[in-house]
Design an enzyme around this catalytic site. Structure first.
Site, PDB file in Angstrom:
ATOM      1  N   ALA A   1      40.781  36.958  41.511  1.00 55.17           N
ATOM      2  CA  ALA A   1      42.140  36.727  41.017  1.00 55.17           C
ATOM      3  C   ALA A   1      42.499  37.727  39.921  1.00 55.17           C
ATOM      4  CB  ALA A   1      42.275  35.302  40.502  1.00 55.17           C
ATOM      5  N   TYR A   2      41.566  37.968  39.018  1.00 51.86           N
ATOM      6  CA  TYR A   2      41.798  38.936  37.935  1.00 51.86           C
ATOM      7  C   TYR A   2      42.055  40.328  38.502  1.00 51.86           C
ATOM      8  CZ  TYR A   2      40.463  42.351  34.379  1.00 51.86           C
ATOM      9  OH  TYR A   2      40.422  43.437  33.544  1.00 51.86           O
TER      10      TYR A   2
END
Length: 243
Positions: free
Chosen positions: A152-153
């Site tokens: 996600a990052y």
């Protein structure tokens, strides 16, 4: 002073990499808009160091997750300095590393809300930046490293790279360059790792050390200079060769 007469906005510049970038651009002659989300005292320290180098600076509170803040930032900068030549999108929230199966919607949104803010800061730059200007967005080398728990990052940062690549095509006719700079692991107060992890990262880095904020700031300074007028739409990795 290669940036004499230029005006730069550096978001998230009260500490860490953003602070180093603001100080370096001020050292090179640019007048700097320092932005901060909560710690005005830290931002004023950066203003003082920029002014000590002979440039002018001002601090403006901005939460890039709030689109009204992003829009008013450019208005205030132009009211104060008369124009904007350089935008450095550096502001970031908490980077959350968590298995995909466990990531909450709130955690996901907290990272992508920053990404949305970067997009609309780019929009403001497209509308208000002087011809011949420079746009730099800070990404991460994690976009090309498959890191467990980092999907996600990395996705939030990869989107910024694509925003920038497309904008470079849109603004080229005005002589505006648009690039991203991707640090590796950098020694800031946001780095929370055990010493064993740090040692492992150093061992994986060909240049044999952790990155420092000034390493990234120097890369940004090069890209906003006239010497980099022929570089646009690029993703520059300032990471010591770790990837």
């Amino acid at each position: 002073m290669p940036l004499q007469g230029k005006v730069a906005i550096v978001t998230g510049s009260s500490r860490g990499i953003g602070r180093a970038i603001a100080q370096r651009l001020g050292h090179d002659g640019a007048n700097v808009v320092v932005t901060y989300s909560g710690n005005r005292d830290k931002a004023e320290e950066v203003v003082s160091t920029v002014e000590a180098s002979g440039a002018k600076a001002t601090a403006i509170q901005v939460d890039v997750r709030k689109l009204e803040d992003v829009r008013s930032l450019f208005q205030k900068a132009i009211e104060h300095f008369g124009k904007v030549d350089i935008l450095v999108n550096n502001a970031a929230g908490k980077n959350i590393f968590k298995p995909t199966a466990e990531m909450t919607v709130e955690e996901y949104d907290s990272m992508f809300d920053i990404t949305r803010g970067v997009y609309f800061a780019l929009q403001q730059a497209a509308q208000h930046l002087a011809d011949g200007g420079r746009i730099i967005s800070i990404s991460t080398s994690g976009t090309v490293m498959a890191i467990p728990t980092g999907g996600a990052y990395a996705g939030a940062k990869a989107a910024i790279e694509q925003f920038s690549a497309g904008l470079a095509k849109e603004l080229g006719a005005r002589g505006i360059t648009v690039n991203t700079v991707s640090p590796g692991v950098t020694n800031t107060d946001g780095l929370v790792l055990e010493q064993a992890q740090v040692d492992q990262l150093i061992a994986q880095t060909p240049l044999g050390r952790l990155g420092q904020p000034t390493d990234v700031a120097d890369a940004v300074a090069m890209l906003v200079s006239d010497d980099a007028r022929w570089i646009t739409g690029q993703h520059i990795r300032a990471n010591g060769g770790i990837v």
